[in-house]
Design a protein around this motif. Sequence first.
Motif, mmCIF file in Angstrom:
data_model
loop_
_atom_site.group_PDB
_atom_site.id
_atom_site.type_symbol
_atom_site.label_atom_id
_atom_site.label_comp_id
_atom_site.label_asym_id
_atom_site.label_seq_id
_atom_site.Cartn_x
_atom_site.Cartn_y
_atom_site.Cartn_z
ATOM 1 N N GLU A 205 3.906 79.355 32.398
ATOM 2 C CA GLU A 205 3.548 79.599 30.998
ATOM 3 C C GLU A 205 1.749 79.449 30.872
ATOM 4 O OE1 GLU A 205 7.547 79.758 28.579
ATOM 5 O OE2 GLU A 205 6.531 77.847 28.743
ATOM 6 N N ALA A 206 1.438 77.965 31.044
ATOM 7 C CA ALA A 206 0.384 77.737 30.899
ATOM 8 C C ALA A 206 -0.632 78.563 31.608
ATOM 9 C CB ALA A 206 0.125 76.188 31.184
ATOM 10 N N ALA A 207 -0.442 78.879 32.779
ATOM 11 C CA ALA A 207 -1.196 79.637 33.569
ATOM 12 C C ALA A 207 -1.322 81.108 33.230
ATOM 13 C CB ALA A 207 -0.877 79.699 35.064
ATOM 14 N N ALA A 208 -0.105 81.758 32.938
ATOM 15 C CA ALA A 208 -0.040 83.227 32.314
ATOM 16 C C ALA A 208 -0.843 83.224 30.926
ATOM 17 C CB ALA A 208 1.369 83.477 32.125
ATOM 18 N N ASN A 209 -0.420 82.187 30.178
ATOM 19 C CA ASN A 209 -1.080 82.367 28.830
ATOM 20 C C ASN A 209 -2.683 82.119 28.691
ATOM 21 O OD1 ASN A 209 1.491 82.595 27.392
ATOM 22 N ND2 ASN A 209 1.727 80.644 27.321
ATOM 23 N N GLY A 210 -3.070 81.292 29.548
ATOM 24 C CA GLY A 210 -4.553 81.093 29.941
ATOM 25 C C GLY A 210 -5.230 82.024 30.380
ATOM 26 N N LEU A 211 -4.660 82.921 31.457
ATOM 27 C CA LEU A 211 -5.298 83.878 31.935
ATOM 28 C C LEU A 211 -5.451 84.936 30.952
ATOM 29 C CD1 LEU A 211 -3.403 83.861 35.436
ATOM 30 C CD2 LEU A 211 -5.857 83.552 34.984
ATOM 31 N N THR A 212 -4.860 85.383 29.987
ATOM 32 C CA THR A 212 -4.773 86.434 28.902
ATOM 33 C C THR A 212 -6.375 86.256 28.533
ATOM 34 O OG1 THR A 212 -3.787 85.251 27.259
ATOM 35 C CG2 THR A 212 -2.360 86.482 28.653
ATOM 36 N N SER A 213 -6.775 85.281 28.402
ATOM 37 C CA SER A 213 -8.005 85.083 27.828
ATOM 38 C C SER A 213 -9.413 84.998 28.446
ATOM 39 C CB SER A 213 -8.101 83.628 26.955
ATOM 40 O OG SER A 213 -8.197 82.731 27.588
ATOM 41 N N LYS A 214 -8.838 85.530 30.028
ATOM 42 C CA LYS A 214 -10.121 85.432 30.824
ATOM 43 C C LYS A 214 -10.501 86.708 31.473
ATOM 44 C CE LYS A 214 -9.092 80.667 32.034
ATOM 45 N NZ LYS A 214 -10.437 80.230 31.422
ATOM 46 N N GLY A 215 -9.840 87.920 30.819
ATOM 47 C CA GLY A 215 -10.584 89.155 31.277
ATOM 48 C C GLY A 215 -9.626 89.487 32.535
#
Length: 215
Positions: A205-215
Amino acid sequence: VTERDYNYAPAPASARTRTNVPKQATAMTKACNVYTPPGYDDKMQYPLIVIMHGITDNPNTWNERANPKIATLFDNLIILKTTKPFIAVFGSGTVSNNTNGYYAFGAELVNDLLPFIESKYSVSKDRGSRAMAGFSFGGMQTLNIGVCAHLKEFAWFAGLDAAGGTATADDIAKYVTMQNPQMYPLYYFYMSAGANDGGAKSALEAAANGLTSKG
């Protein structure tokens, strides 16, 4: 015993390189299982998927635990034309079920397993026709070793209940960027975890949510 009962350190950066495993003084043979599609024709070049097992498991585990049997499932997907015919290899992802053995699999994957499969089976060498997937520690390998180090070899990835030092969003973004994703783009990147798998679920969840802000 579930993955969350273990206390793993994050995978070291060296686990993502091609040359982090020293050459063995004595040659070593490891097992793998290979699925070929109905009507396999060695004059065709098939897509390839590398499928990794979890910790304490082996290349037989997917077949032993799958219901329906994994080969039956694959046969049906192909016969019903849900997917193109493909070849799957179930690799042996560690040495003596040692945690560092899982982290060190990257060099073995590209230096040994892929060349072996290419020499024995009619598989496409096009990265766009190659996928990597895995369960639990094998899912971690898919993210840390596949996505973070081998975009030249694979374009499709699936981390299933990935556990055991799974790369963070920052790590994934960093290592993908280092691999020239404009030239070697991710075609598909899938992560999932069961609602009750506490360790894997929170990390993914943390990885997926974090990746959404990284283009």
